[in-house]
Design a protein around this motif. Structure first.
Motif, PDB file in Angstrom:
ATOM      1  N   THR A 149      -4.071   0.240  -2.547  1.00 50.09           N
ATOM      2  CA  THR A 149      -4.395   0.664  -1.185  1.00 50.09           C
ATOM      3  C   THR A 149      -3.734  -0.314  -0.221  1.00 50.09           C
ATOM      4  O   THR A 149      -2.896  -1.124  -0.616  1.00 50.09           O
ATOM      5  CB  THR A 149      -5.918   0.730  -0.956  1.00 50.09           C
ATOM      6  N   ASN A 150      -4.103  -0.234   1.072  1.00 48.75           N
ATOM      7  CA  ASN A 150      -3.526  -1.075   2.119  1.00 48.75           C
ATOM      8  C   ASN A 150      -2.040  -0.820   2.311  1.00 48.75           C
ATOM      9  O   ASN A 150      -1.277  -1.734   2.629  1.00 48.75           O
ATOM     10  CB  ASN A 150      -3.782  -2.559   1.851  1.00 48.75           C
ATOM     11  N   ARG A 170      -1.739   4.969   0.433  1.00 49.48           N
ATOM     12  CA  ARG A 170      -0.907   5.275  -0.726  1.00 49.48           C
ATOM     13  C   ARG A 170      -0.862   4.093  -1.680  1.00 49.48           C
ATOM     14  O   ARG A 170      -1.185   2.952  -1.309  1.00 49.48           O
ATOM     15  CB  ARG A 170       0.525   5.632  -0.308  1.00 49.48           C
ATOM     16  N   VAL A 171      -0.452   4.355  -2.905  1.00 53.15           N
ATOM     17  CA  VAL A 171      -0.139   3.297  -3.867  1.00 53.15           C
ATOM     18  C   VAL A 171       1.244   2.751  -3.523  1.00 53.15           C
ATOM     19  O   VAL A 171       2.193   3.511  -3.291  1.00 53.15           O
ATOM     20  CB  VAL A 171      -0.157   3.843  -5.308  1.00 53.15           C
ATOM     21  N   LEU A 172       1.355   1.443  -3.474  1.00 57.41           N
ATOM     22  CA  LEU A 172       2.641   0.791  -3.241  1.00 57.41           C
ATOM     23  C   LEU A 172       2.972  -0.049  -4.470  1.00 57.41           C
ATOM     24  O   LEU A 172       2.215  -0.955  -4.828  1.00 57.41           O
ATOM     25  CB  LEU A 172       2.586  -0.100  -2.000  1.00 57.41           C
ATOM     26  N   ALA A 173       4.087   0.266  -5.117  1.00 54.76           N
ATOM     27  CA  ALA A 173       4.473  -0.454  -6.330  1.00 54.76           C
ATOM     28  C   ALA A 173       5.973  -0.693  -6.316  1.00 54.76           C
ATOM     29  O   ALA A 173       6.748   0.104  -5.781  1.00 54.76           O
ATOM     30  CB  ALA A 173       4.069   0.334  -7.577  1.00 54.76           C
ATOM     31  N   PHE A 204       3.002  -9.995  -1.069  1.00 57.03           N
ATOM     32  CA  PHE A 204       2.872  -8.584  -1.453  1.00 57.03           C
ATOM     33  C   PHE A 204       1.408  -8.164  -1.422  1.00 57.03           C
ATOM     34  O   PHE A 204       1.076  -7.066  -0.951  1.00 57.03           O
ATOM     35  CB  PHE A 204       3.455  -8.353  -2.839  1.00 57.03           C
ATOM     36  N   ALA A 205       0.526  -9.026  -1.886  1.00 58.75           N
ATOM     37  CA  ALA A 205      -0.883  -8.668  -2.004  1.00 58.75           C
ATOM     38  C   ALA A 205      -1.575  -8.593  -0.655  1.00 58.75           C
ATOM     39  O   ALA A 205      -2.395  -7.693  -0.419  1.00 58.75           O
ATOM     40  CB  ALA A 205      -1.606  -9.664  -2.910  1.00 58.75           C
ATOM     41  N   LEU A 210       2.976  -1.016   6.335  1.00 60.33           N
ATOM     42  CA  LEU A 210       3.314   0.263   6.957  1.00 60.33           C
ATOM     43  C   LEU A 210       4.668   0.768   6.482  1.00 60.33           C
ATOM     44  O   LEU A 210       5.055   1.895   6.796  1.00 60.33           O
ATOM     45  CB  LEU A 210       3.312   0.125   8.484  1.00 60.33           C
ATOM     46  N   SER A 211       5.382  -0.057   5.745  1.00 62.80           N
ATOM     47  CA  SER A 211       6.649   0.328   5.126  1.00 62.80           C
ATOM     48  C   SER A 211       7.007  -0.734   4.106  1.00 62.80           C
ATOM     49  O   SER A 211       6.578  -1.899   4.221  1.00 62.80           O
ATOM     50  CB  SER A 211       7.773   0.455   6.165  1.00 62.80           C
ATOM     51  N   LEU A 212       7.792  -0.373   3.117  1.00 58.71           N
ATOM     52  CA  LEU A 212       8.229  -1.361   2.139  1.00 58.71           C
ATOM     53  C   LEU A 212       9.176  -2.365   2.783  1.00 58.71           C
ATOM     54  O   LEU A 212       9.260  -3.518   2.361  1.00 58.71           O
ATOM     55  CB  LEU A 212       8.886  -0.661   0.943  1.00 58.71           C
TER      56      LEU A 212
END
Length: 286
Positions: A149-150, A170-173, A204-205, A210-212
């Motif tokens: 999240t986040n 969304r999931v961010l990976a 990262f954590a 709001l964007s990669l």
């Protein structure tokens, strides 16, 4: 009329494993070493005169011999040792580039002689020496991270081909590939590496993304803040997409619980973060 442009040659991906034995407690350094030499190599290209060429097989043997004679500590130290040797040993060699990847192992239980390949990232470095100056870039690849999240992605440009829905959760990976250039060599390469790695993970954590791209900048900035010896950070972040699965056909809700992890195609976000007063990099990134 043709003229010879920049060139180099070397031995790629020499696999060397160095075991250090202290009684029953052993230690492993598992490396992939690539060497590349350049200098006064005109005649070998134009006429086939090999008198200036140090065979790539010799370069490979040097890696093995140095692993025995000098041991292997921090990969940056080993890379610099090799680069300086090749440049200083042969007058025709004006520049040496040594790239190393380190493959981590962990102890298998309490046994001092038994190991299991670690699931950690691959540590990397590239060292250059031209007979006078040295440059070192440290780094890593395949550092796989994920936030459940986040992370949001909305407000992006749209045209007639846009189908991607906006999302506020969304999931961010990603699988981080990072490299950082040193203004001055640190006193302890291993500690510097762990500090930079820790800064990447922390940013990262704790960055609400709001964007990669925003996350990339936060990660690079954190490394510069926590590692004063680093003057430039380059990052490549593939967006490892996780798409919510439509479970409605099965009469089931999916409140951010089940995802399809797509491997390709993927977004690829790349960028550089550097200090305003960062010195010119020389050949460090080559």
């Amino acid at each position: 009329m043709a003229v010879l442009g920049p060139n180099r040659y070397g031995k790629a991906e020499t696999r060397v494993v160095r075991v250090t034995r202290h009684g029953d407690a052993h230690r492993i350094k598992d490396l992939t070493v690539s060497t590349a030499l350049s200098g006064d190599m005109t005649e070998v290209h134009l006429s086939g005169d090999n008198s200036a060429v140090l065979p790539t097989d010799t370069q490979k043997n040097t890696v093995f011999a140095f692993a025995k004679k000098h041991g292997v500590g921090a990969i940056e130290d080993f890379a610099l040792l090799l680069a300086r040797h090749f440049t200083d040993a042969r007058p025709a060699i004006h520049h040496a580039r040594v790239a190393i990847e380190e493959h981590a192992w962990e102890r298998n239980g309490a046994f001092g002689h038994s190991f299991v390949r670690s699931g950690r990232e691959v540590r990397t470095c590239v060292a250059h020496h031209d007979g006078t100056r040295s440059w070192v870039v440290s780094g890593l690849r395949d550092l796989v991270v994920l936030n459940t999240t986040n992370s949001e992605f909305w407000g992006f440009a749209k045209d007639e081909y846009t189908t991607l829905p906006e999302t506020r959760d969304r999931v961010l990976a990603t699988a981080v590939e990072a490299a950082w250039r040193h203004d001055e060599p640190p006193q302890d390469w291993d500690k510097s590496y762990e500090n930079a790695r820790g800064a990447l993970l922390a940013a990262f954590a704790d960055t609400y993304s709001l964007s990669l791209q925003q996350t990339l900048y936060a990660m690079g900035t954190r490394v510069l803040a926590e590692c004063p010896e680093v003057c430039e950070v380059r990052l490549s972040l593939p967006n490892k997409h996780h798409f919510p699965v439509d479970l409605a056909p099965f009469g089931l809700d999916n409140d951010g619980e089940v995802f399809f992890a797509a491997d390709r195609p993927y977004g690829l976000i790349e960028g550089t973060v550097l200090r305003e007063d960062a010195p010119e990099p020389g050949p460090a990134w080559e």
